[in-house]
Design a protein around this motif. Structure first.
Motif, short mmCIF file in Angstrom:
data_model
loop_
_atom_site.label_atom_id
_atom_site.label_comp_id
_atom_site.label_asym_id
_atom_site.label_seq_id
_atom_site.Cartn_x
_atom_site.Cartn_y
_atom_site.Cartn_z
N VAL A 1 -15.97 4.22 -2.45
CA VAL A 1 -16.15 3.28 -1.34
C VAL A 1 -15.58 1.92 -1.69
CG1 VAL A 1 -17.90 2.05 0.00
CG2 VAL A 1 -18.12 4.50 -0.37
N ALA A 2 -15.71 1.50 -2.95
CA ALA A 2 -15.25 0.17 -3.36
C ALA A 2 -13.73 0.10 -3.52
CB ALA A 2 -15.93 -0.24 -4.66
N ASN A 3 -13.07 1.23 -3.68
CA ASN A 3 -11.62 1.24 -3.95
C ASN A 3 -10.87 2.04 -2.90
OD1 ASN A 3 -11.38 -0.13 -6.67
ND2 ASN A 3 -12.97 1.38 -7.06
N ARG A 4 -11.01 1.61 -1.66
CA ARG A 4 -10.36 2.32 -0.55
C ARG A 4 -8.99 1.76 -0.21
NH1 ARG A 4 -14.41 1.47 3.96
NH2 ARG A 4 -14.84 -0.34 2.68
N GLU A 5 -8.58 0.64 -0.78
CA GLU A 5 -7.30 0.05 -0.41
C GLU A 5 -6.14 0.94 -0.86
OE1 GLU A 5 -9.12 -1.56 -3.95
OE2 GLU A 5 -9.69 -2.05 -1.94
N LEU A 6 -5.08 0.90 -0.08
CA LEU A 6 -3.92 1.73 -0.36
C LEU A 6 -3.09 1.14 -1.49
CD1 LEU A 6 -2.65 2.62 3.22
CD2 LEU A 6 -3.90 4.07 1.64
N VAL A 7 -2.61 2.04 -2.34
CA VAL A 7 -1.67 1.65 -3.39
C VAL A 7 -0.45 2.54 -3.24
CG1 VAL A 7 -3.37 0.80 -5.04
CG2 VAL A 7 -2.76 3.20 -5.05
N THR A 8 0.70 2.00 -3.58
CA THR A 8 1.94 2.78 -3.49
C THR A 8 2.29 3.29 -4.87
OG1 THR A 8 2.69 1.41 -1.66
CG2 THR A 8 4.36 2.70 -2.82
N VAL A 9 2.40 4.59 -4.97
CA VAL A 9 2.79 5.23 -6.23
C VAL A 9 4.26 5.58 -6.09
CG1 VAL A 9 2.37 7.16 -7.78
CG2 VAL A 9 0.48 6.15 -6.51
N SER A 10 5.08 5.02 -6.98
CA SER A 10 6.52 5.21 -6.92
C SER A 10 6.97 6.14 -8.02
CB SER A 10 7.22 3.86 -7.06
OG SER A 10 8.61 4.06 -7.17
N PHE A 11 7.86 7.04 -7.68
CA PHE A 11 8.44 7.96 -8.66
C PHE A 11 9.90 7.63 -8.92
CE2 PHE A 11 4.99 10.26 -6.58
CZ PHE A 11 4.21 10.58 -7.68
N ASP A 12 10.33 6.43 -8.53
CA ASP A 12 11.71 6.00 -8.70
C ASP A 12 11.73 4.79 -9.64
OD1 ASP A 12 14.38 5.46 -8.54
OD2 ASP A 12 14.38 4.93 -6.41
N PRO A 13 12.07 4.98 -10.92
CA PRO A 13 12.04 3.86 -11.86
C PRO A 13 13.21 2.90 -11.72
CG PRO A 13 12.80 5.83 -12.98
CD PRO A 13 12.42 6.23 -11.59
N PHE A 14 14.24 3.24 -10.93
CA PHE A 14 15.45 2.43 -10.86
C PHE A 14 15.44 1.41 -9.73
CE2 PHE A 14 16.72 6.54 -12.73
CZ PHE A 14 16.98 6.08 -14.00
N ASP A 15 14.67 1.63 -8.68
CA ASP A 15 14.65 0.71 -7.55
C ASP A 15 13.20 0.45 -7.12
OD1 ASP A 15 15.35 -0.90 -5.47
OD2 ASP A 15 16.16 0.71 -4.20
N PRO A 16 12.55 -0.54 -7.73
CA PRO A 16 11.13 -0.78 -7.42
C PRO A 16 10.91 -1.38 -6.03
CG PRO A 16 11.90 -2.38 -9.04
CD PRO A 16 13.03 -1.42 -8.79
N THR A 17 11.91 -2.00 -5.44
CA THR A 17 11.71 -2.62 -4.13
C THR A 17 11.74 -1.60 -3.00
OG1 THR A 17 14.08 -3.10 -3.99
CG2 THR A 17 12.65 -4.83 -4.87
#
Length: 123
Positions: free
Chosen positions: A23-39
């Motif tokens: 319940v305390a950690n419901r915010e969305l996080v983006t998990v990226s599988f591309d180490p070359f382009d973080p943007t």
């Protein structure tokens, strides 16, 4: 009785803590599988933080279990060999007892020779 005690003293409070964490950690996080382009990653997924944590914990438990299982293969193989040896020795004892019983058909006395399997004293 012990199962109920473990359930009420360990599992119920653990479930409450896990629920509070979710319940305390419901915010969305983006998990990226591309180490070359973080943007603008080519492969990414947005999930709630608690889902990411739970998935990683479950994956760690599975990987650890597989590693322990693979590490214990020598012990399992030795146990199978010992079981086969014990079964062969028990069959041999039965064969020898049947041969010995054919020789001595007299009434059983206390001093009659018989073969038997005795369990070791230490286990």
């Amino acid at each position: 009785m012990l199962r109920k005690l473990v359930f009420w003293l360990i599992l119920v409070p653990l479930a409450i803590v896990i629920l509070m964490f979710a319940v305390a950690n419901r915010e969305l996080v983006t998990v990226s599988f591309d180490p070359f382009d973080p943007t603008a990653p080519a492969a990414s997924v947005s999930v709630p933080l608690f889902v990411l944590v739970f998935v990683l914990v479950i994956a760690g438990v599975i990987i650890g279990g597989v590693a322990a299982w693979l590490r214990q293969s020598d012990y399992r193989r030795a146990a199978r060999r010992r079981d086969a040896d014990v079964m062969a020795l028990r069959r041999e004892i039965e064969v020898l007892n049947s041969k010995l019983g054919d020789k001595f058909d007299a009434p059983a006395a206390d001093h009659t020779a018989r073969l038997a399997y005795r369990r070791p004293a230490n286990g």
